[in-house]
Design a protein around this motif. Structure first.
Motif, PDB file in Angstrom:
ATOM      1  N   ASP A   1      29.543 -46.911 -66.552  1.00 22.66           N
ATOM      2  CA  ASP A   1      29.395 -48.303 -66.159  1.00 22.66           C
ATOM      3  C   ASP A   1      28.606 -48.293 -64.857  1.00 22.66           C
ATOM      4  O   ASP A   1      28.894 -47.498 -63.943  1.00 22.66           O
ATOM      5  CB  ASP A   1      30.762 -48.958 -65.933  1.00 22.66           C
ATOM      6  N   VAL A   2      27.593 -49.148 -64.762  1.00 22.05           N
ATOM      7  CA  VAL A   2      26.702 -49.171 -63.597  1.00 22.05           C
ATOM      8  C   VAL A   2      26.795 -50.532 -62.931  1.00 22.05           C
ATOM      9  O   VAL A   2      26.809 -51.567 -63.608  1.00 22.05           O
ATOM     10  CB  VAL A   2      25.240 -48.872 -64.019  1.00 22.05           C
ATOM     11  N   PHE A   3      26.843 -50.515 -61.588  1.00 23.94           N
ATOM     12  CA  PHE A   3      26.954 -51.748 -60.819  1.00 23.94           C
ATOM     13  C   PHE A   3      25.936 -51.745 -59.686  1.00 23.94           C
ATOM     14  O   PHE A   3      25.679 -50.704 -59.070  1.00 23.94           O
ATOM     15  CB  PHE A   3      28.356 -51.889 -60.227  1.00 23.94           C
TER      16      PHE A   3
ATOM     17  N   ALA B   1      32.694 -44.766 -67.949  1.00 22.54           N
ATOM     18  CA  ALA B   1      32.934 -46.013 -68.689  1.00 22.54           C
ATOM     19  C   ALA B   1      34.430 -46.295 -68.783  1.00 22.54           C
ATOM     20  O   ALA B   1      35.224 -45.416 -69.098  1.00 22.54           O
ATOM     21  CB  ALA B   1      32.323 -45.926 -70.081  1.00 22.54           C
ATOM     22  N   ALA B   2      34.788 -47.537 -68.452  1.00 20.57           N
ATOM     23  CA  ALA B   2      36.167 -48.017 -68.535  1.00 20.57           C
ATOM     24  C   ALA B   2      37.141 -47.223 -67.676  1.00 20.57           C
ATOM     25  O   ALA B   2      38.320 -47.132 -67.991  1.00 20.57           O
ATOM     26  CB  ALA B   2      36.623 -48.057 -69.993  1.00 20.57           C
ATOM     27  N   ALA B   3      36.675 -46.634 -66.589  1.00 21.42           N
ATOM     28  CA  ALA B   3      37.553 -45.858 -65.707  1.00 21.42           C
ATOM     29  C   ALA B   3      38.565 -46.767 -65.023  1.00 21.42           C
ATOM     30  O   ALA B   3      38.280 -47.921 -64.727  1.00 21.42           O
ATOM     31  CB  ALA B   3      36.722 -45.137 -64.650  1.00 21.42           C
TER      32      ALA B   3
END
Length: 90
Positions: free
Chosen positions: A54-56, A76-78
């Motif tokens: 997941d990138v922010f 992802a989904a950590a």
């Protein structure tokens, strides 16, 4: 792991670097100044086309309130606390 010295020498090594006389005062003043500015954190998800991350896009206030921009990449989904690596370009 590759190092410049054998482990025993690394454990015994002590730097010759000395803190400047005003070192503690400098950091006390710098941290007090930082407390004068709200962090103004924004975190925006980015569709990077990756399935495992997941990138922010993250922005927050740094020294003197100046904006600092960063990419945050997490599995992802950590959930929960994770170890981190900070990489500075520039």
């Amino acid at each position: 792991m590759y190092t410049d010295l054998p482990e025993a020498e690394l454990r015994a090594y002590r730097s010759g670097q000395l803190d400047p006389a005003d070192f503690d005062a400098f950091w006390a003043e710098t941290l007090a100044e930082a407390d004068q500015h709200p962090l103004n954190v924004t975190v925006t998800p980015v569709n990077a086309g990756l399935r495992t991350l997941d990138v922010f896009d993250v922005t927050f206030a740094g020294f003197a309130g100046q904006s600092i921009k960063a990419w945050l990449r997490v599995p992802a989904a950590a959930t929960g606390p994770l170890p981190a690596i900070v990489q500075f370009h520039g």
